[in-house]
Scaffold this motif. Structure first.
Motif, PDB file in Angstrom:
ATOM      1  N   ASP A   1       1.231 -19.839  -2.858  1.00 37.61           N
ATOM      2  CA  ASP A   1       2.563 -20.315  -2.482  1.00 37.61           C
ATOM      3  C   ASP A   1       3.689 -19.358  -2.843  1.00 37.61           C
ATOM      4  O   ASP A   1       4.840 -19.743  -2.907  1.00 37.61           O
ATOM      5  N   GLY A   2       3.359 -18.093  -3.094  1.00 39.51           N
ATOM      6  CA  GLY A   2       4.421 -17.121  -3.376  1.00 39.51           C
ATOM      7  C   GLY A   2       5.101 -17.343  -4.709  1.00 39.51           C
ATOM      8  O   GLY A   2       6.204 -16.878  -4.921  1.00 39.51           O
ATOM      9  N   ASP A   3       4.473 -18.079  -5.678  1.00 40.31           N
ATOM     10  CA  ASP A   3       5.105 -18.381  -6.947  1.00 40.31           C
ATOM     11  C   ASP A   3       5.438 -17.132  -7.751  1.00 40.31           C
ATOM     12  O   ASP A   3       6.260 -17.187  -8.664  1.00 40.31           O
ATOM     13  N   ILE A   4       4.786 -16.030  -7.438  1.00 39.23           N
ATOM     14  CA  ILE A   4       5.084 -14.793  -8.137  1.00 39.23           C
ATOM     15  C   ILE A   4       6.563 -14.446  -8.019  1.00 39.23           C
ATOM     16  O   ILE A   4       7.147 -13.840  -8.919  1.00 39.23           O
ATOM     17  N   LEU A   5       7.207 -14.864  -6.951  1.00 40.15           N
ATOM     18  CA  LEU A   5       8.604 -14.512  -6.725  1.00 40.15           C
ATOM     19  C   LEU A   5       9.537 -15.175  -7.729  1.00 40.15           C
ATOM     20  O   LEU A   5      10.642 -14.689  -7.962  1.00 40.15           O
ATOM     21  N   ALA A   6       9.107 -16.277  -8.304  1.00 42.22           N
ATOM     22  CA  ALA A   6       9.948 -16.987  -9.261  1.00 42.22           C
ATOM     23  C   ALA A   6       9.667 -16.576 -10.701  1.00 42.22           C
ATOM     24  O   ALA A   6      10.315 -17.059 -11.615  1.00 42.22           O
ATOM     25  N   SER A   7       8.697 -15.681 -10.916  1.00 37.65           N
ATOM     26  CA  SER A   7       8.303 -15.313 -12.267  1.00 37.65           C
ATOM     27  C   SER A   7       8.935 -14.006 -12.691  1.00 37.65           C
ATOM     28  O   SER A   7       9.422 -13.224 -11.883  1.00 37.65           O
ATOM     29  N   ARG A   8       8.885 -13.757 -13.986  1.00 42.44           N
ATOM     30  CA  ARG A   8       9.399 -12.503 -14.506  1.00 42.44           C
ATOM     31  C   ARG A   8       8.508 -11.328 -14.108  1.00 42.44           C
ATOM     32  O   ARG A   8       8.932 -10.179 -14.165  1.00 42.44           O
ATOM     33  N   GLU A   9       7.292 -11.633 -13.737  1.00 39.37           N
ATOM     34  CA  GLU A   9       6.359 -10.580 -13.338  1.00 39.37           C
ATOM     35  C   GLU A   9       6.695  -9.996 -11.975  1.00 39.37           C
ATOM     36  O   GLU A   9       6.184  -8.927 -11.619  1.00 39.37           O
ATOM     37  N   ALA A  10       7.569 -10.649 -11.212  1.00 42.78           N
ATOM     38  CA  ALA A  10       7.857 -10.183  -9.855  1.00 42.78           C
ATOM     39  C   ALA A  10       8.397  -8.747  -9.848  1.00 42.78           C
ATOM     40  O   ALA A  10       7.995  -7.929  -9.023  1.00 42.78           O
ATOM     41  N   GLY A  11       9.306  -8.445 -10.787  1.00 39.60           N
ATOM     42  CA  GLY A  11       9.860  -7.095 -10.816  1.00 39.60           C
ATOM     43  C   GLY A  11       8.800  -6.048 -11.095  1.00 39.60           C
ATOM     44  O   GLY A  11       8.733  -5.012 -10.440  1.00 39.60           O
ATOM     45  N   GLY A  12       7.953  -6.325 -12.097  1.00 44.37           N
ATOM     46  CA  GLY A  12       6.879  -5.383 -12.402  1.00 44.37           C
ATOM     47  C   GLY A  12       5.892  -5.271 -11.269  1.00 44.37           C
ATOM     48  O   GLY A  12       5.398  -4.176 -10.959  1.00 44.37           O
ATOM     49  N   ARG A  13       5.578  -6.421 -10.635  1.00 44.70           N
ATOM     50  CA  ARG A  13       4.660  -6.395  -9.510  1.00 44.70           C
ATOM     51  C   ARG A  13       5.242  -5.556  -8.370  1.00 44.70           C
ATOM     52  O   ARG A  13       4.534  -4.801  -7.705  1.00 44.70           O
ATOM     53  N   PHE A  14       6.542  -5.702  -8.152  1.00 42.71           N
ATOM     54  CA  PHE A  14       7.185  -4.892  -7.119  1.00 42.71           C
ATOM     55  C   PHE A  14       7.103  -3.404  -7.441  1.00 42.71           C
ATOM     56  O   PHE A  14       6.761  -2.583  -6.586  1.00 42.71           O
ATOM     57  N   LEU A  15       7.421  -3.036  -8.680  1.00 41.69           N
ATOM     58  CA  LEU A  15       7.404  -1.621  -9.045  1.00 41.69           C
ATOM     59  C   LEU A  15       6.009  -1.030  -8.905  1.00 41.69           C
ATOM     60  O   LEU A  15       5.830   0.062  -8.369  1.00 41.69           O
ATOM     61  N   ARG A  16       4.997  -1.765  -9.394  1.00 41.21           N
ATOM     62  CA  ARG A  16       3.635  -1.239  -9.293  1.00 41.21           C
ATOM     63  C   ARG A  16       3.167  -1.223  -7.847  1.00 41.21           C
ATOM     64  O   ARG A  16       2.552  -0.270  -7.378  1.00 41.21           O
ATOM     65  N   GLY A  17       3.450  -2.321  -7.125  1.00 43.33           N
ATOM     66  CA  GLY A  17       3.004  -2.394  -5.738  1.00 43.33           C
ATOM     67  C   GLY A  17       3.702  -1.396  -4.848  1.00 43.33           C
ATOM     68  O   GLY A  17       3.081  -0.735  -4.016  1.00 43.33           O
ATOM     69  N   SER A  18       5.020  -1.277  -5.025  1.00 38.18           N
ATOM     70  CA  SER A  18       5.744  -0.305  -4.215  1.00 38.18           C
ATOM     71  C   SER A  18       5.344   1.108  -4.603  1.00 38.18           C
ATOM     72  O   SER A  18       5.322   2.019  -3.759  1.00 38.18           O
ATOM     73  N   GLY A  19       4.996   1.294  -5.893  1.00 38.11           N
ATOM     74  CA  GLY A  19       4.483   2.597  -6.304  1.00 38.11           C
ATOM     75  C   GLY A  19       3.182   2.924  -5.591  1.00 38.11           C
ATOM     76  O   GLY A  19       2.946   4.075  -5.193  1.00 38.11           O
ATOM     77  N   MET A  20       2.336   1.910  -5.415  1.00 39.50           N
ATOM     78  CA  MET A  20       1.103   2.119  -4.666  1.00 39.50           C
ATOM     79  C   MET A  20       1.408   2.462  -3.215  1.00 39.50           C
ATOM     80  O   MET A  20       0.751   3.333  -2.618  1.00 39.50           O
ATOM     81  N   ARG A  21       2.405   1.798  -2.639  1.00 39.53           N
ATOM     82  CA  ARG A  21       2.750   2.084  -1.247  1.00 39.53           C
ATOM     83  C   ARG A  21       3.291   3.503  -1.099  1.00 39.53           C
ATOM     84  O   ARG A  21       2.956   4.209  -0.143  1.00 39.53           O
ATOM     85  N   VAL A  22       4.126   3.921  -2.044  1.00 42.64           N
ATOM     86  CA  VAL A  22       4.624   5.288  -1.991  1.00 42.64           C
ATOM     87  C   VAL A  22       3.485   6.272  -2.195  1.00 42.64           C
ATOM     88  O   VAL A  22       3.411   7.317  -1.539  1.00 42.64           O
ATOM     89  N   GLY A  23       2.561   5.927  -3.130  1.00 41.38           N
ATOM     90  CA  GLY A  23       1.409   6.790  -3.340  1.00 41.38           C
ATOM     91  C   GLY A  23       0.559   6.907  -2.093  1.00 41.38           C
ATOM     92  O   GLY A  23       0.110   7.997  -1.722  1.00 41.38           O
ATOM     93  N   ALA A  24       0.320   5.769  -1.440  1.00 43.04           N
ATOM     94  CA  ALA A  24      -0.448   5.786  -0.194  1.00 43.04           C
ATOM     95  C   ALA A  24       0.297   6.547   0.896  1.00 43.04           C
ATOM     96  O   ALA A  24      -0.302   7.273   1.690  1.00 43.04           O
ATOM     97  N   PHE A  25       1.620   6.348   0.920  1.00 41.67           N
ATOM     98  CA  PHE A  25       2.440   7.072   1.891  1.00 41.67           C
ATOM     99  C   PHE A  25       2.336   8.576   1.651  1.00 41.67           C
ATOM    100  O   PHE A  25       2.202   9.369   2.589  1.00 41.67           O
ATOM    101  N   GLY A  26       2.393   8.961   0.369  1.00 41.81           N
ATOM    102  CA  GLY A  26       2.274  10.370   0.036  1.00 41.81           C
ATOM    103  C   GLY A  26       0.908  10.937   0.399  1.00 41.81           C
ATOM    104  O   GLY A  26       0.803  12.063   0.908  1.00 41.81           O
ATOM    105  N   ALA A  27      -0.137  10.144   0.143  1.00 34.76           N
ATOM    106  CA  ALA A  27      -1.484  10.596   0.508  1.00 34.76           C
ATOM    107  C   ALA A  27      -1.607  10.734   2.021  1.00 34.76           C
ATOM    108  O   ALA A  27      -2.197  11.696   2.523  1.00 34.76           O
TER     109      ALA A  27
END
Length: 495
Positions: A15-41
């Motif tokens: 249900d997307g509950d991650i968006l209401a948690s404090r972990e959302a920011g960290g999840r975004f940074l790690r996930g977007s880092g993966m996307r940038v890494g994949a983009f770079g690859a």
């Protein structure tokens, strides 16, 4: 890839509950880092193919190729109309039942709009008097437009639930398949026309992958109900106008080059344009990944929204400035590598475009901020003026200065749009006005990095490396890098 990647990919957030948690920011940074890494690859793989393609097609053929891709991009933007971003916002703030029916309606609407966009692209190519091969190329590429529209819509649950690892895999898959097919065509000695079919095959592969990931989460049967579509369009029409104008102005310049300049000058600009377009995808990828967090924060937590926008602003300054440094200082190397001796006039054009690269990162940040706050009217006015400015400046500067003039137009638009977005946000929502406390230190770090890189008597690639080294040292010395960023990289996702 880090050891966190498998957990990021397989974890299902109900249900997307991650968006209401404090972990959302960290999840975004790690996930977007993966996307940038994949983009770079994917970029690294693409850098094997692109120099082969540019040399195979030559300046004129490459200009023709980029012209058609720009026509398709504009057609997609005009008919996509922010549907994906609207979908992410609604999916992030709705209940499970509403999500399933919403996605079914949205998928049907997206397919219908894509058909309209494909027809419009072909008609434009005919009316513009393009050569036969460009008209046929537009028709072929339009099939990819249909498939890509479906993929973007199906990916909404992945973005909304911050399952960014899978999006990273999809990003890389598309780039890798593109590179393989391009190389195969060069080896086969293909003419221009088959290169337009690459996007169709790539879209078919990525839409199949996305379909397999979300088939258990949403209703994948598109709904073709004009009545329900009218309900969606009642809001998305304004949203469409607000978002579409903000993405096509960049492509207007390449279309203007194809219509009022020579084929050779269009080819020179197209190479620089393509090089910058690769980099310009990064800010939109990053901020789009943060959009679910912004949408939830705008609804539930004003303080959290303020904090997120401040961090995005600070990050945009640093990362945007970094890429500006790389493009401006490394322009000679980039053109030598991608195009070779035939494209040397592209060097100065790329240097001009690079000067506006930092503005692109701020444009991405502020545009999503304004969308989150539903400031559609303001976006329509600003983006409409940007398109008119693109047309007007192109009509003046391109005939006078050809590819170089087109570069000046593009860089001017990027910086102007960033300033306008920031001003509107500050005026309409003063409490969200970003703090400028770090700006002097950031400017100092970049001034030193640019200064050193420009004066060292070495080839541009080595100058870039020296400039980046100076920049990194200065950013840490001046304490510009946010502590939260470093903590998010080290911290594992919450169990």
């Amino acid at each position: 890839m880090s050891t966190d990647a498998p957990e990021e990919i397989v974890e299902v957030i109900p249900d997307g509950d991650i968006l209401a948690s404090r972990e959302a920011g960290g999840r975004f940074l790690r996930g977007s880092g993966m996307r940038v890494g994949a983009f770079g690859a994917g970029l690294a793989v693409g850098l094997i193919a692109t120099p082969l393609v540019t040399r195979h097609l030559g300046p004129v053929g490459w200009g023709h190729f980029i012209t058609v891709t720009s026509v398709i991009f504009i057609a997609a933007a005009l008919t996509e109309g922010g549907v994906a971003n609207l979908g992410v916002r609604e999916f992030s703030t709705s209940g499970e039942h509403e999500r399933r029916s919403f996605m079914s309606d949205l998928l049907g609407l997206r397919l219908a709009l894509s058909l309209l966009g494909a027809a419009g692209a072909i008609v434009f190519a005919l009316l513009a008097g393009y050569q036969h091969v460009l008209v046929l190329g537009t028709a072929i590429a339009s099939l990819g437009l249909l498939l890509e529209g479906a993929r973007v819509t199906l990916a909404i649950p992945l973005t909304a639930r911050l399952r960014l690892g899978w999006l990273a895999i999809s990003d890389f898959t598309g780039q890798a398949v593109t590179a393989v097919l391009m190389i195969a065509l060069v080896v086969a000695g293909a003419s221009l026309l088959p290169f337009y079919a690459v996007a169709v095959i790539v879209a078919a592969v990525t839409v199949t992958l996305t379909f397999s990931l979300v088939r258990g989460e949403v209703d994948l049967r598109p709904s073709f109900s004009p009545t329900r579509w009218r309900t969606l369009m009642s809001e998305s029409f304004v949203y469409t106008a607000a978002t579409t104008l903000g993405v096509i102005y960049f492509q207007v310049v390449i279309i203007a080059m194809s219509l009022i300049s020579t084929k050779l000058q269009t080819g020179y600009f197209s190479l620089a344009f393509r090089a910058l377009s690769i980099i310009n995808g990064i800010p939109w990828l990053l901020v789009a990944s943060a959009f679910p967090i912004l949408a939830r924060a705008a609804r539930d937590d004003r303080d959290r929204l303020r904090y997120a926008l401040q961090r995005l602003f600070d990050g945009s300054l640093v990362v945007g400035g970094f890429f500006s440094l790389c493009v401006v200082v490394g322009a000679q190397f980039a053109v030598d590598f991608i195009g070779g001796a035939k494209f040397q006039p592209s060097v100065e054009v790329l240097e001009i475009l690079g000067a506006g690269a930092a503005g692109t990162f701020l444009v991405a940040t502020w545009s999503f901020a304004l969308l989150t706050l539903r400031l559609y009217r303001e976006l329509i006015w600003i983006n409409g003026v940007a398109v008119l400015l693109a047309v007007g400046l192109s009509a003046i500067l391109i005939p006078a200065d050809a590819a170089r003039g087109a570069g000046i137009v593009t860089a001017t638009l990027e910086v102007s749009l960033a300033l306008a977005y920031g001003a509107v946000l500050s005026i309409r929502h003063p409490d969200l006005r970003p703090s400028l406390a770090q700006v002097p230190r950031v400017l100092l770090a970049f001034a030193l990095a640019f200064g050193v890189a420009e004066v060292v008597p070495v080839y541009s690639l080595l100058a870039v490396l020296i400039g980046v080294l100076v920049l990194v040292v200065m950013l840490f010395a001046l304490r510009v890098v946010p502590a939260e960023f470093l903590q998010a990289i080290r911290r594992r996702p919450a169990e």
